[in-house]
Design an enzyme around this catalytic site. Structure first.
Site: not given
Length: 207
Positions: A11, A62, A89, A159
């Site tokens: 991202h 995100r 993440e 991520h």
């Protein structure tokens, strides 16, 4: 013969990236720079002639917003999207919300580096990269890889650490060499796979 294309994108810059905070599963948005990085990634993919059959992302905004912006640039707003927390993440546990410089002052440069980059050392209350890989890799093997091997063109927006876990396997990193690997925000990583799922070609679309 099918191309077996897999494209991975971290991202764009998030609000907490900008503030130098440990983010983990906290659901923060992109900065203006992050939005621009996502637009740039989409334009680069379009310039290379890429179109996709399906996209995968995490349950965090995100990564989802980065994906949506890239698909806008590609003119593929109606592309099927699968969202799963397996691609989230890594969970930074007790470090979430802390400034990374403050953490270094508290625990020391070496300890914080181990928490951030090592393979099997987890921060207090959080996940190591090994823990992250334990959810990312089965999901990749079960849900993403079969599609790539069937010839579908797959885009993944995720991520830094969920992608490090995946790149570790694709690029055959060791537990030592993975420490040095950082994945930049908004830079598409292009993989073409062999029929046996090994990597035939890798390149990135850095500026």
């Amino acid at each position: 013969m099918s191309e077996r294309v897999l494209v991975l994108v971290r991202h764009g810059e998030s609000e907490w990236n900008l503030k130098n905070l440990f983010t983990g599963w906290r659901d923060v948005d992109l900065t203006d720079k992050g939005v621009a990085e996502a637009h740039a990634a989409g334009r680069k993919l379009k310039a290379q002639g890429f179109t996709f059959d399906i996209a995968f992302t995490s349950v965090l905004k995100r990564a989802q917003r980065t994906l949506d912006i890239m698909l806008d640039e590609l003119g593929q707003q109606s592309l099927p999207i699968v969202r799963d927390q397996a691609l989230n993440e890594r969970d930074y546990g007790d470090l979430v919300g802390l400034n990374k410089d403050d953490a270094r002052k508290k625990w020391g440069e070496e300890q914080v580096h181990k928490w951030r980059r090592s393979y099997d050392i987890a921060p207090p209350g959080g996940e190591s990269l090994k823990d992250t890989a334990a959810r990312v890799l089965p999901y990749y093997i079960q849900e993403i890889l079969p599609r790539v091997l069937r010839g579908e063109r797959v885009l993944v927006s995720a991520h830094g650490n969920s992608l490090r876990a995946l790149v570790m396997v694709l690029d055959r990193h060791t537990t030592e060499s993975i420490i040095k690997l950082n994945i930049d925000t908004g830079v598409p990583l292009i993989y073409r796979l062999n029929a046996d799922s090994t990597v035939a070609e890798k390149r990135d679309l850095a500026a």
